[in-house]
Design a protein around this motif. Structure first.
Motif, mmCIF file in Angstrom:
data_model
loop_
_atom_site.group_PDB
_atom_site.id
_atom_site.type_symbol
_atom_site.label_atom_id
_atom_site.label_comp_id
_atom_site.label_asym_id
_atom_site.label_seq_id
_atom_site.Cartn_x
_atom_site.Cartn_y
_atom_site.Cartn_z
ATOM 1 N N ILE A 16 1.007 10.173 2.838
ATOM 2 C CA ILE A 16 1.861 9.547 2.056
ATOM 3 C C ILE A 16 2.371 10.802 1.005
ATOM 4 N N ALA A 17 1.433 11.723 0.630
ATOM 5 C CA ALA A 17 1.984 12.926 -0.288
ATOM 6 C C ALA A 17 2.975 13.632 0.418
ATOM 7 N N GLN A 18 2.846 13.873 1.714
ATOM 8 C CA GLN A 18 3.977 14.504 2.383
ATOM 9 C C GLN A 18 5.302 13.811 2.399
ATOM 10 N N LEU A 19 5.334 12.391 2.603
ATOM 11 C CA LEU A 19 6.471 11.499 2.494
ATOM 12 C C LEU A 19 7.064 11.563 0.843
ATOM 13 N N THR A 38 0.887 -1.106 0.118
ATOM 14 C CA THR A 38 0.101 0.146 0.064
ATOM 15 C C THR A 38 1.066 1.169 -0.098
ATOM 16 N N VAL A 39 1.807 1.450 0.839
ATOM 17 C CA VAL A 39 2.766 2.324 0.962
ATOM 18 C C VAL A 39 3.457 2.364 -0.545
ATOM 19 N N ALA A 40 3.891 1.391 -0.959
ATOM 20 C CA ALA A 40 4.592 1.586 -2.029
ATOM 21 C C ALA A 40 4.126 1.943 -3.541
ATOM 22 N N VAL A 41 2.846 1.445 -3.614
ATOM 23 C CA VAL A 41 1.901 2.011 -4.719
ATOM 24 C C VAL A 41 1.622 3.249 -4.388
ATOM 25 N N ASN A 42 1.143 3.801 -3.256
ATOM 26 C CA ASN A 42 0.641 5.286 -3.189
ATOM 27 C C ASN A 42 1.866 5.969 -3.061
ATOM 28 N N LEU A 43 3.027 5.741 -2.682
ATOM 29 C CA LEU A 43 4.165 6.559 -2.853
ATOM 30 C C LEU A 43 4.625 6.848 -4.208
ATOM 31 N N GLY A 92 13.404 10.086 13.724
ATOM 32 C CA GLY A 92 12.912 10.544 12.368
ATOM 33 C C GLY A 92 11.780 9.761 11.674
ATOM 34 N N ILE A 93 11.004 9.609 12.714
ATOM 35 C CA ILE A 93 9.901 8.261 12.152
ATOM 36 C C ILE A 93 9.013 9.319 11.454
ATOM 37 N N THR A 94 8.424 8.583 10.264
ATOM 38 C CA THR A 94 7.214 8.913 9.556
ATOM 39 C C THR A 94 6.018 8.293 9.838
ATOM 40 N N PHE A 95 4.962 8.798 10.404
ATOM 41 C CA PHE A 95 3.916 8.257 10.625
ATOM 42 C C PHE A 95 2.563 8.398 9.631
ATOM 43 N N LEU A 96 2.023 7.244 9.597
ATOM 44 C CA LEU A 96 0.938 7.422 8.563
ATOM 45 C C LEU A 96 -0.256 6.772 9.311
ATOM 46 N N PRO A 97 -1.264 7.384 9.312
ATOM 47 C CA PRO A 97 -2.463 7.250 10.083
ATOM 48 C C PRO A 97 -3.402 6.057 9.627
ATOM 49 N N GLU A 98 -4.236 5.407 10.546
ATOM 50 C CA GLU A 98 -5.106 4.330 10.132
ATOM 51 C C GLU A 98 -6.128 4.902 9.465
#
Length: 437
Positions: free
Chosen positions: A410-413, A175-180, A376-382
């Motif tokens: 994810i857009a910010q990432l 999910t992260v890879a596709v949307n990134l 430096g953790i990136t947080f993605l909400p549920e």
């Protein structure tokens, strides 16, 4: 230096080539191999420094050449009369130096000795491609001592490879890879997404691409045969939206032996020329399963993931925000440090108070800092509603629910890589439709 040559040539002219090579100063023919298996065995036993091979050697492919290189044996192509077709075939496999029966003796000595030294350098250990700095993301002008011309030639732009990896337990890697990748493409950067998960490839399903569409398996097969080039890869990588190409994974896990590390390396290398960013969706396992086999030349199921990690410029380590997921993430930080890979950037997915308690961000930060020493953790909400809707529709979050909290995170990432500011929240938006392959 004294150089020992292994030969694996066509029987019609092998004797003449052996006679010529054996008369060269400082060069000796150590073994005349009857087939590829004999050549690989001789290389593994350390019986030679250079292998002279012909294009008609049955079974010769990119993986066999990688096996020779791993044992410190350089490869030089040979033909009876400088046949261009045979030379082209070997160059497509990665053999860059070629000789034939009429090659002058001094050129033969140079080819064999220089490549023998190169083979020793390869066997001594991997070389860092960009020591002390990141790979260039813009053309680099060639500089000479003389006054430069008005328009200086430039090197080709090389895409940046971002590996998305995480431990077992489905923490949301795909999910992260596709949307990134989708967000990078939406920011204006041509992006290639490659599904390298040999245990459970899911990118095709997430993006409504037919499993039967040619993808990674076809590209790997073409690479092994020496027929894969940039145009061929572009045909195999489905364009699902503007500037967004996808190389789908293997349709069933039992086809993993088709994905060899040498082919993966070439696919990633070509993808750097196809897109400004290359996103890799990797499987969870990174154990070097070659150590568990008596046959060290056997295919390795985890080789695709290990090759992807080694080729990457950046690594996103995705973990799930729950007690089990965080424990696995701590161990993953330790495990990935034992293999060739960039410094991991932690991404905690599915952040919610119900799984870790009040003030979940602070709790997760404190736990990972204490047990894994990461910051430096990136947080993605549920955001279950948005991900379910996107999965059902076979779309990305940007297409299905552009204003969702997860999409904007994810857009910010993605913006940290592309330099493009994430889009602001909007009341409504047009939904893009998937272009079918």
């Amino acid at each position: 230096m004294s150089v020992t040559v292994l030969t694996a040539l066509s029987h019609a002219w092998e004797g003449r080539m052996v006679e010529i090579v054996d008369r060269l100063p400082g060069i000796a023919v150590g073994r005349r191999c009857v087939d590829l298996a004999d050549l690989l065995a001789a290389a593994a036993a350390g019986h030679g420094d250079v292998a002279l091979v012909s294009a008609d050697l049955r079974g010769l492919d990119r993986d066999a050449l990688a096996h020779l290189g791993a044992h410190g044996v350089a490869v030089v192509g040979a033909s009876p009369d400088g046949d261009e077709e045979q030379e082209r075939r070997l160059r497509q496999l990665g053999v860059q130096r070629h000789v034939h029966l009429a090659t002058p003796g001094e050129d033969l000595v140079e080819s064999l000795t220089v490549h023998a030294a190169a083979g020793v350098a390869v066997a001594s250990g991997p070389q860092q491609t960009w020591p002390g700095q990141d790979p260039p993301t813009a053309p680099v002008a060639l500089v000479t001592d003389s006054t430069p011309p008005p328009v200086a030639p430039a090197e080709a732009v090389r895409g940046r490879v971002i590996a998305v990896w995480g431990p077992t337990g489905a923490p949301g890697r795909s999910t992260v890879a596709v949307n990134l990748a989708s967000e990078l493409a939406a920011a204006g950067a041509p992006t290639v997404l490659i599904d390298l998960d040999t245990y459970g490839a899911a990118v095709a399903q997430l993006l409504s691409v037919l499993d039967e569409a040619p993808g990674l398996a076809s590209a790997a097969r073409a690479s092994e045969l020496g027929t894969l080039d940039l145009m061929g890869l572009a045909r195999l990588a489905v364009e699902v939206s503007p500037r967004f190409r996808v190389l789908t994974g293997i349709p069933t896990p039992n086809r993993w032996p088709e994905i060899r590390p040498a082919a993966v390396e070439q696919i990633i290398d070509l993808s750097r020329s196809l897109g400004a960013f290359v996103v890799l969706d990797l499987g969870f396992a990174i154990e070097d399963d070659e150590e568990l086999s008596y046959d060290t030349a056997a295919p390795r199921r985890n080789a695709a993931t290990l090759s992807g990690l080694a080729e990457a410029d950046d690594l996103l380590l995705v973990g799930s925000a729950d007690p089990v997921g965080l424990q696995r993430m701590v161990r993953a930080v330790q495990g990935v440090g034992q293999v060739a890979s960039p410094t991991p950037r932690p991404v905690v997915n599915r952040l919610r108070a119900s799984s870790v308690g009040a003030d979940p961000r602070r709790r997760v930060e404190e736990s990972l800092a204490r047990f894994a020493g990461v910051e430096g953790i990136t947080f993605l909400p549920e955001d279950r509603a948005a991900t379910d809707a996107a999965l059902l529709a076979g779309m990305t979050l940007a297409e299905c629910d552009p204003d969702s909290e997860l999409r904007r995170a994810i857009a910010q990432l993605a913006g940290t890589f592309s330099g493009v500011v994430a889009p602001a929240r909007r009341a409504s938006g047009r939904v893009l439709r998937r272009r079918r392959p």
